[in-house]
Design a protein around this motif. Sequence first.
Motif, PDB file in Angstrom:
ATOM      1  N   LEU A  56      -2.790  -2.411  -0.086  1.00 45.53           N
ATOM      2  CA  LEU A  56      -2.132  -3.722  -0.085  1.00 45.53           C
ATOM      3  C   LEU A  56      -0.735  -3.679  -0.698  1.00 45.53           C
ATOM      4  O   LEU A  56       0.120  -4.486  -0.329  1.00 45.53           O
ATOM      5  CB  LEU A  56      -3.014  -4.748  -0.802  1.00 45.53           C
ATOM      6  N   LEU A  57      -0.495  -2.748  -1.605  1.00 45.43           N
ATOM      7  CA  LEU A  57       0.859  -2.556  -2.136  1.00 45.43           C
ATOM      8  C   LEU A  57       1.746  -1.850  -1.106  1.00 45.43           C
ATOM      9  O   LEU A  57       2.962  -1.894  -1.209  1.00 45.43           O
ATOM     10  CB  LEU A  57       0.820  -1.710  -3.412  1.00 45.43           C
ATOM     11  N   GLY A  58       1.114  -1.175  -0.148  1.00 42.35           N
ATOM     12  CA  GLY A  58       1.873  -0.463   0.880  1.00 42.35           C
ATOM     13  C   GLY A  58       2.242   0.953   0.474  1.00 42.35           C
ATOM     14  O   GLY A  58       3.029   1.603   1.151  1.00 42.35           O
ATOM     15  N   ILE A  59       1.657   1.463  -0.642  1.00 42.41           N
ATOM     16  CA  ILE A  59       1.998   2.811  -1.088  1.00 42.41           C
ATOM     17  C   ILE A  59       1.046   3.855  -0.529  1.00 42.41           C
ATOM     18  O   ILE A  59       1.170   5.045  -0.814  1.00 42.41           O
ATOM     19  CB  ILE A  59       2.053   2.901  -2.633  1.00 42.41           C
ATOM     20  N   LYS A  60       0.082   3.400   0.276  1.00 43.18           N
ATOM     21  CA  LYS A  60      -0.873   4.307   0.899  1.00 43.18           C
ATOM     22  C   LYS A  60      -1.210   3.788   2.298  1.00 43.18           C
ATOM     23  O   LYS A  60      -1.412   2.589   2.489  1.00 43.18           O
ATOM     24  CB  LYS A  60      -2.153   4.384   0.071  1.00 43.18           C
ATOM     25  N   ASP A  61      -1.280   4.680   3.257  1.00 41.67           N
ATOM     26  CA  ASP A  61      -1.720   4.321   4.588  1.00 41.67           C
ATOM     27  C   ASP A  61      -3.236   4.357   4.568  1.00 41.67           C
ATOM     28  O   ASP A  61      -3.840   5.370   4.189  1.00 41.67           O
ATOM     29  CB  ASP A  61      -1.178   5.318   5.603  1.00 41.67           C
TER      30      ASP A  61
END
Length: 65
Positions: A56-61
């Motif tokens: 949700l932070l976008g730091i992981k796919d």
Amino acid sequence: MTRVRTIEEARRDLERRGKSIKQFAREIGVSERIVYGLLQGRFIGRRGQAHRAAVLLGIKDGVLE
């Protein structure tokens, strides 16, 4: 597939939205400690709440089910 953000980009995005880490954690239903750990680079976000927060932070796919 969306581009994965760096930790610094995720921090700036929260700041741009005017959200504290505590508020973000509460909104997504995870521990504040986990979000802090992810944004400090101490946690990777492999499973559970850490995985959810990282995606949700976008730091992981990843996929949330």
